[in-house]
Scaffold this active site. Sequence first.
Site, short mmCIF file in Angstrom:
data_model
loop_
_atom_site.label_atom_id
_atom_site.label_comp_id
_atom_site.label_asym_id
_atom_site.label_seq_id
_atom_site.Cartn_x
_atom_site.Cartn_y
_atom_site.Cartn_z
N LEU A 47 20.35 50.72 48.68
CA LEU A 47 19.27 51.19 49.55
C LEU A 47 19.46 52.64 49.96
O LEU A 47 18.48 53.38 50.08
CB LEU A 47 19.19 50.31 50.79
N ASP A 75 33.16 59.41 55.39
CA ASP A 75 33.66 58.06 55.64
C ASP A 75 33.35 57.74 57.10
O ASP A 75 33.93 58.34 58.01
CB ASP A 75 35.16 58.01 55.38
N ASN A 89 22.82 54.32 57.26
CA ASN A 89 22.65 53.25 56.29
C ASN A 89 23.96 52.56 55.91
O ASN A 89 23.95 51.39 55.54
CB ASN A 89 22.00 53.83 55.03
N TYR A 144 29.07 39.55 60.28
CA TYR A 144 27.90 40.37 59.96
C TYR A 144 26.77 40.21 60.98
O TYR A 144 26.24 41.22 61.47
CB TYR A 144 27.42 40.03 58.55
N LYS A 196 25.39 43.33 63.44
CA LYS A 196 24.01 43.83 63.42
C LYS A 196 23.33 43.62 64.78
O LYS A 196 22.49 44.43 65.19
CB LYS A 196 23.23 43.16 62.30
N THR A 198 21.12 44.07 46.12
CA THR A 198 22.12 45.12 46.16
C THR A 198 23.50 44.50 46.04
O THR A 198 23.64 43.27 46.04
CB THR A 198 22.04 45.91 47.48
#
Length: 232
Positions: free
Chosen positions: A14, A54, A81, A157, A161, A190
């Site tokens: 992405l 990084d 991103n 995860y 988020k 992806t």
Amino acid sequence: MTTIALVTGANKGLGRETVRRLAALGWDVFLTARDEARGRAAAAELAVRFIPLDVTSDESVTAAAKTVHHQVGRLDVLVNNAGVGAPHTAVDETRAADLQDVFDVNVLGPVRVTNAFLPLLRAAEHPRIVMVSSTLGSIPFSGQPHVLDAVPPQLGYPAAKAALNMITVQYARALDGIKVNAVEPGYTATDLTGHRGHQTVAEGAGPIVRLARIGPDGPTGGFFDQEGTAPW
């Protein structure tokens, strides 16, 4: 005046597609990546600038901000991103140490980058920040039956988020004059999804590009997906 943008984690997926789309608008785009060889190759293919970055390193982020300052002196659009997944460890077997990498990249990374680039964003006439998030971090979304059936319980995860979503809201409240929004690209094919997503990267990058292009009267402090507003 040419719009100047920077996208983190952009040597593939992405991020790379977002860079391609923004460059196609005639923008001056910085493609950044942790892997310098891959980042330089991607930037050369897309005919954009490259900076090694990084997001887990204060020194790397500071150096990248200094490079942008010296080369162009401002930043109109920052797209946070860069992101990683987390091991699918059972919730009752997940240790604190298992969460460190995903939080360092997905939560602390955007904070490091945003704070380092704030002086450059404030030098722009109409600055925007786009946080690439996920509805897996949405509490209402995570409780929907189709999600409960398809996504096993996990700590790393979704929690990262969810934290990024709250960070987005707080930045939007605090940064007067800077539009700050989070975006859910959708389930995209992806490396992060093992290429199981039903969307192409072109489709997934759509909401990111849309939020990067908002005008001075555009939203701030929102969470958006392919259809519009996403649930927090």
